[in-house]
Design an enzyme around this catalytic site. Sequence first.
Site, mmCIF file in Angstrom:
data_model
loop_
_atom_site.group_PDB
_atom_site.id
_atom_site.type_symbol
_atom_site.label_atom_id
_atom_site.label_comp_id
_atom_site.label_asym_id
_atom_site.label_seq_id
_atom_site.Cartn_x
_atom_site.Cartn_y
_atom_site.Cartn_z
ATOM 1 N N GLU A 193 8.813 -1.578 2.463
ATOM 2 C CA GLU A 193 7.405 -1.631 1.827
ATOM 3 C C GLU A 193 6.460 -1.508 2.928
ATOM 4 O OE1 GLU A 193 9.200 -4.451 0.323
ATOM 5 O OE2 GLU A 193 9.595 -2.882 -1.373
ATOM 6 N N ASP A 233 6.488 16.815 13.394
ATOM 7 C CA ASP A 233 6.386 16.784 11.840
ATOM 8 C C ASP A 233 4.986 16.558 11.586
ATOM 9 O OD1 ASP A 233 6.869 16.523 9.404
ATOM 10 O OD2 ASP A 233 7.757 14.435 9.329
ATOM 11 N N ILE A 276 0.899 -1.128 0.121
ATOM 12 C CA ILE A 276 0.127 0.070 0.032
ATOM 13 C C ILE A 276 0.928 1.136 0.030
ATOM 14 C CG2 ILE A 276 -1.899 -0.984 0.831
ATOM 15 C CD1 ILE A 276 -0.915 0.142 3.691
ATOM 16 N N GLY A 277 2.123 1.043 0.197
ATOM 17 C CA GLY A 277 3.031 2.178 0.077
ATOM 18 C C GLY A 277 4.379 2.027 0.367
ATOM 19 N N GLY A 327 7.755 2.922 2.812
ATOM 20 C CA GLY A 327 8.109 3.620 3.662
ATOM 21 C C GLY A 327 9.627 3.929 3.648
ATOM 22 N N PHE A 334 12.020 2.687 5.247
ATOM 23 C CA PHE A 334 12.742 1.398 5.627
ATOM 24 C C PHE A 334 12.497 0.132 4.645
ATOM 25 C CE2 PHE A 334 13.057 3.781 9.595
ATOM 26 C CZ PHE A 334 14.320 3.787 9.797
ATOM 27 N N LYS A 371 4.611 -2.622 8.215
ATOM 28 C CA LYS A 371 5.859 -1.996 7.663
ATOM 29 C C LYS A 371 6.862 -2.888 7.839
ATOM 30 C CE LYS A 371 4.759 2.798 8.915
ATOM 31 N NZ LYS A 371 5.582 4.019 9.535
#
Length: 923
Positions: free
Chosen positions: A585, A697, A578-579, A581, A583, A604
């Site tokens: 996938e 952040d 789904i994305g 990161g 570090f 993650k």
Amino acid sequence: PSNQILFYPYLSNKPYIRKILSSWEEIGEVDEDYAPIHTYQVCRVMEQNQNNWLHTNWILTEGAQRVYIELKFTLRDCNSLPGGVGTCKETFNMYYYETDEDRAMKESRYIKVDTIAADESFTELDLGDRVMKLNTEVRDLGPLSRKGFYLAFQDLGACIALVSVRVFYKRCPFLVKSLAEFPDTIPGSEASQLVEVVGHCINNSMPLYEPPRMHCSADGEWLVPIGKCVCKPGFEEMSGYCQVCKVGFYRSQLESSACSKCPPHSVARQTGATSCSCEDEYHKIDSDPPNMACTRPPSAPRNAISNVNETSVFLEWSIPMETGGRKDVRYNILCSRVLPDGRGLEECGPNVRFLPRRVGLSNTSVMVADLQSHTNYSFLLEAVNGVSEMAKDYTKQYVTLNVTTNQAAPSPVSVVRKGYTGKSSIGLSWAEPDRPNGIILEYEIKYFEKEQDSSYTIIKSKETEMVVEGLKASSVYIFQVRARTSAGYGAFSRRFEFQTSPYCEYTGTIQSTMAARCGFVCLRPDPEEEKMHFHNGHIKFPGVRTYIDPLTYEDPNQAVHEFAQEIDVSFISIERIIGAGEFGEVCCGPLRLPGKREIQVAIKTLKAGYTEQQRRDFLWEASIMGQFNHPNIIRLEGVVTKSKPVMIITEYMENGSLDTFLKKNDGQFTVIQLVGMLRGIASGMRYLSDMGYVHRDLAARNILVNSNLVCKVSDFGLSRVLEDDAEAAYTTRGGKIPIRWTAPEAIAYRKFTSASDVWSYGIVMWEVMSYGERPYWEMSNQDVIKAVEENYRLPGPMDCPEALYHLMMDCWQRERTNRPKFDEIVCLLDKLIRNPSSLKKLVNSSHSARTKSVGEWLDSIKMGRYTELFVEGGYSSLEMVTQMTSEDLRRVGVNLAGHQKKIITSIQEMRVHMNNTNSPINI
Ligand code: AMP
């Protein structure tokens, strides 16, 4: 008698010093029984000045201190004498003299003992009848201290016949009493004196408690016995002696008197046994009395039966056939769960309850409760007794009972906690019941206003948390939660009472004119919050946990396992990517934890070939996330560190990150929906700031959205602010900072606080209200820093309610203490949501005024049809439009009164806004 020791005094009528013969004569006579007796007689009653002495020999005292003299004598009555002579006496004297050697002494040195008179004197007549009237007198001497003594009798003119002189002392004779020997003992010199003598225990006996003692009286009698001797163990007393116990007999205790036969299953192979030893396979424990038989472990319990009631099992059995000869038979239960597919047995955990207990049962039944439903169990039932432990070689005997539990409803939810509380809402969270007894399908939350229990509301949740909305301010509500499985509903939890926050007056310190105008009227904290105290430099609420920096752990792995649950990788399936990161996938798929409902999770991963430092940084995020528990913070389900790849498992947020989501759905949401999202983010941020955690952040790209439009703050990490965020740029001081979202003091001197997070929150508000527009558009970071420095601020997004824009502007106060706190933000947003009309008034940003064309403006107020007329009428810029009057409107051709009114209102708003452009200045 035995206690009188007789001397044998030898009497002599020879005076020791004077060489004259004494008148005492030794005369043989016969007594009443005509037995011959020796007597000493004197009878010089006719002559004057008599002084006749009769002496004994030297008598050794033999240690005696008191000596007794018994005299038997007759004495003639002076009256019975013819002529009644005046010189006649009826007494005589007794003397003694002590010396250490047998040496005669002058009579003048003798000491008088007494004058001896007769009780009865005799007359002529008596003599004629041959009846001797014998007198007996006893005198004693003492204390004596020399080796020996002499006695002497002085006659001064009486008619005496001394028939016997017995001289003796008294002693306590040798005695054996209670197995103790007491020696011959001479009494003390005084009549009342007692001499204490310690006895000696005879062979094979010993003192019982204390050495035996006796007391020797002056009369030679043993008095006051104390203590005694008894036979040693292995011996018994028989006719005053200690006799050894025979083979097969024993005597262990001093208190018992006789040797006893060895109890059953024990033997004494030698004489004199103090105990008997057990036969093979029989045992004794220290606390068993010596006369108890030796015993064995019991055999297995018999006739065991089970009785299942939902998830409880009642086990019952009979006592073993063989109790081993003991009364202390107890029972132990070993409970095992039968693993499916023949994978063996697993011991029942600590959650299973045994009533009254699991081990050491004295009754022949037990209740086993809180088992899992629909599960096979195996119970081992064992009987033990006092010697089971000693019987090493003995194979324990069990009975086994196999049982299958039934379906059961879940156990009640035990604790319901209050989360963040608003004036109309209360956040609730609870833990899954201890015994779900199946997969929990949902929870039912029942609530009602306190003391209004006639009407209640029931809502349902699939999660273990829920925000109950639509409550009255300052009101106490009762909440109860119950879980449902396929077996039905469990019982409701007990009642929990929580109160909503009160409405309150503005007493805050916000200086902003905007804020004042906007009507920040609900900034007083909750009553609970009034109890605030400082903690680690953060304002803390009592009872709110503090975020712990994983850096405080020496071993980062320890921090991870402190805050994150290790998940077995076999419970996770990866279905989709789904994305991406920093570090590795980010994937998603279902997580199936045993006994729990399957949930969708985001996974993650840490890509292969990582360094130890990268692994640490990756897991760092989990150490932080794991400390949070809030509906607006992304929830950590756990970590996978025991297998590769290393993973962080979080709840799955179907709609992904907020910025992309908004861009994808531009203009699709109502203002209330947008404010609802902002409220959620503010609530999550309030939680973080209460925990003492500064995010650094906060940006729409770091907010995740689920299918219910719930926004949750995510992206926690150590280095991410510096490395991970593509928006982060290097500052002049080094370090990467997402400039557009960051407060000036954080950019300038890295002053990151909850107040700098509030600044970022203002930017997020702007992002949300502009559906994911990039803050400051394509301006360079340097220009942004400069513009902000010069007090430029982002303009209100299009169609943004004025109240929200004012809040943004407040978040962007240069002086950070003037910015609102997150709880004030939540409070204000709640107020706006409750009062949708307060959101009606929209900002007409000067930015849009300047950049928008007249046509766009008219379109935005749905008056686009007049665009051409406006342009033809010479009103080609919005600046010109703001100068228009109603008259001008009619002139260009807007004839409908409703349309005129709508356009005039918008023009007036535009004017107000433009007048405000000097403070703060919009770009
Ligand atoms: P991150 O490394 O946390 O920035 O994650 C990278 C991307 O993965 C995010 O921008 C999301 O699109 C997606 N993502 C991360 N976590 C989740 C989640 N819990 N649910 C759904 N998508 C996620």
